[in-house]
Design a protein around this motif. Structure first.
Motif, PDB file in Angstrom:
ATOM      1  N   TYR A  67       0.839  -1.194   0.000  1.00 57.88           N
ATOM      2  CA  TYR A  67       0.000   0.000   0.000  1.00 57.88           C
ATOM      3  C   TYR A  67       0.870   1.238   0.000  1.00 57.88           C
ATOM      4  O   TYR A  67       1.759   1.396   0.846  1.00 57.88           O
ATOM      5  CB  TYR A  67      -0.917   0.007   1.222  1.00 57.88           C
ATOM      6  CG  TYR A  67      -1.726   1.278   1.334  1.00 57.88           C
ATOM      7  CD1 TYR A  67      -2.684   1.587   0.366  1.00 57.88           C
ATOM      8  CD2 TYR A  67      -1.532   2.163   2.391  1.00 57.88           C
ATOM      9  CE1 TYR A  67      -3.428   2.758   0.453  1.00 57.88           C
ATOM     10  CE2 TYR A  67      -2.276   3.330   2.486  1.00 57.88           C
ATOM     11  CZ  TYR A  67      -3.215   3.628   1.511  1.00 57.88           C
ATOM     12  OH  TYR A  67      -3.942   4.786   1.597  1.00 57.88           O
ATOM     13  N   MET A  68       0.607   2.115  -0.965  1.00 57.31           N
ATOM     14  CA  MET A  68       1.289   3.402  -1.033  1.00 57.31           C
ATOM     15  C   MET A  68       0.281   4.471  -0.639  1.00 57.31           C
ATOM     16  O   MET A  68      -0.707   4.704  -1.346  1.00 57.31           O
ATOM     17  CB  MET A  68       1.812   3.649  -2.445  1.00 57.31           C
ATOM     18  CG  MET A  68       2.699   2.529  -2.977  1.00 57.31           C
ATOM     19  SD  MET A  68       4.146   2.214  -1.945  1.00 57.31           S
ATOM     20  CE  MET A  68       5.030   3.734  -2.151  1.00 57.31           C
ATOM     21  N   PRO A  69       0.485   5.146   0.494  1.00 62.40           N
ATOM     22  CA  PRO A  69      -0.484   6.132   0.964  1.00 62.40           C
ATOM     23  C   PRO A  69      -0.397   7.425   0.156  1.00 62.40           C
ATOM     24  O   PRO A  69       0.563   7.638  -0.586  1.00 62.40           O
ATOM     25  CB  PRO A  69      -0.049   6.366   2.416  1.00 62.40           C
ATOM     26  CG  PRO A  69       1.426   6.112   2.400  1.00 62.40           C
ATOM     27  CD  PRO A  69       1.636   4.997   1.405  1.00 62.40           C
ATOM     28  N   PRO A  70      -1.383   8.283   0.287  1.00 64.36           N
ATOM     29  CA  PRO A  70      -1.342   9.572  -0.412  1.00 64.36           C
ATOM     30  C   PRO A  70      -0.096  10.374  -0.035  1.00 64.36           C
ATOM     31  O   PRO A  70       0.331  10.376   1.125  1.00 64.36           O
ATOM     32  CB  PRO A  70      -2.618  10.275   0.055  1.00 64.36           C
ATOM     33  CG  PRO A  70      -3.531   9.172   0.461  1.00 64.36           C
ATOM     34  CD  PRO A  70      -2.647   8.108   1.030  1.00 64.36           C
ATOM     35  N   MET A  71       0.455  11.055  -1.005  1.00 63.72           N
ATOM     36  CA  MET A  71       1.653  11.856  -0.741  1.00 63.72           C
ATOM     37  C   MET A  71       1.347  13.116   0.050  1.00 63.72           C
ATOM     38  O   MET A  71       2.260  13.740   0.613  1.00 63.72           O
ATOM     39  CB  MET A  71       2.337  12.203  -2.066  1.00 63.72           C
ATOM     40  CG  MET A  71       3.018  11.009  -2.712  1.00 63.72           C
ATOM     41  SD  MET A  71       3.873  11.414  -4.251  1.00 63.72           S
ATOM     42  CE  MET A  71       2.481  11.589  -5.360  1.00 63.72           C
ATOM     43  N   ASN A  72       0.056  13.488   0.131  1.00 65.64           N
ATOM     44  CA  ASN A  72      -0.286  14.672   0.921  1.00 65.64           C
ATOM     45  C   ASN A  72      -0.494  14.348   2.394  1.00 65.64           C
ATOM     46  O   ASN A  72      -0.812  15.236   3.195  1.00 65.64           O
ATOM     47  CB  ASN A  72      -1.518  15.366   0.343  1.00 65.64           C
ATOM     48  CG  ASN A  72      -2.777  14.490   0.380  1.00 65.64           C
ATOM     49  OD1 ASN A  72      -2.800  13.426   1.005  1.00 65.64           O
ATOM     50  ND2 ASN A  72      -3.822  14.939  -0.297  1.00 65.64           N
ATOM     51  N   GLY A  73      -0.329  13.069   2.759  1.00 62.71           N
ATOM     52  CA  GLY A  73      -0.428  12.674   4.163  1.00 62.71           C
ATOM     53  C   GLY A  73      -1.842  12.588   4.701  1.00 62.71           C
ATOM     54  O   GLY A  73      -2.022  12.346   5.905  1.00 62.71           O
TER      55      GLY A  73
END
Length: 276
Positions: A67-73
């Protein structure tokens, strides 16, 4: 014509055909799937991007998606299930993610036997893996599947289109992006090994059927296919789109081939993901 003469003529032909059938039955998985394992470089990039291993179990043993989370946190506005081709690893998708919407999360899928997953792939096992992966991701995000699924989409390439369409069908996912899909694997077999041996196929991926199911459920489907694709002919995407006028959108990409199309249309794919 004497029976003995016919027997002498037909016997070697029969032996040849039966030998071909036995060979295709015993080793066809090796002709369809090309599993690879991860090396340390993948793990370093995963850690750098704050990605997470999503572990779960199927009848094939332990499976691992990433899982790669959103880059905006923030909490993901959408989560895309990503399926690659037969020589693709889930983490190979990472090269594209930074160019796409930073509010999206991605579940990068590996098939049984690929990456860190145990087992041997076939359509049913891939289908099981997708269902369990989404359950495991919901637990990781502290959400229920019922809340997560309406925000999910599938993004897939080549044989991954079959995996993605099965997942969309099973999980009622309404956003679907297909890159270079085939109609059925049996029809692909006919192109490469001819009739009637194509019907020995034991891995009966059927994109025609599953696409019809997801469209009937209201999914928005966009297809990209290169006009210079020599692996999966663009005629297959044309057939799939023509079966659902007004409900499936086909973008024919002039001069693009099978293996490098995503490298060249990544921006357009990202824009499509944002619009669905």
């Amino acid at each position: 014509m004497p029976v003995s003469f016919l027997f002498r003529v037909l016997r070697p032909i029969t032996v040849l055909v039966l030998s071909a059938v036995v060979l295709l039955t015993s080793c066809q998985a090796k002709l369809i799937y090309y599993p690879r394992s991860y090396h340390e470089g993948y793990r370093k990039v995963l850690a750098k991007r704050s990605g997470a291993r999503i572990e779960y179990t199927t009848g094939q043993g332990q499976q691992v998606a990433h899982y790669m989370p959103p880059m905006n946190g923030k909490k993901p506005t959408k989560v895309w299930l990503c399926y690659g081709g037969n020589n693709y690893l889930g983490l190979d998708w990472m090269q594209y993610l930074t160019a796409w919407d930073p509010s999206f999360g991605y579940l990068l899928m590996d098939y049984p036997g690929y990456g860190d997953c145990q087992g041997i792939p076939n359509p049913g096992r891939i289908r099981d893996s997708s269902r369990e992966a989404v359950q495991a991701l919901a637990r990781h995000l502290n959400e229920t599947p019922e809340l997560l699924l309406p925000r999910m989409g599938v993004l897939c390439h080549s044989i991954g289109c079959a995996a993605g369409l099965m997942a969309a069908d099973d999980l009622n996912i309404r956003r679907v992006i297909l890159i270079a899909p085939f109609t059925t694997l049996t029809e692909m077999g006919k192109r490469f090994i001819g009739w009637p041996l194509c019907y020995v196929n034991m891995h009966r991926f059927n994109n025609r059927r599953h696409l019809a199911h997801v469209v009937d459920k209201g999914a928005k489907v966009v297809i990209f296919h290169g006009t210079a694709d020599q692996v999966i002919p663009i005629s297959m995407s044309r057939e799939l789109a023509a079966a659902h006028p007004g409900r499936v959108t086909l973008h024919e990409k002039e001069g693009e081939d099978h293996n490098y199309i995503l490298n060249n249309i990544g921006v357009e794919v990202g824009d499509t993901m944002s619009s669905l």
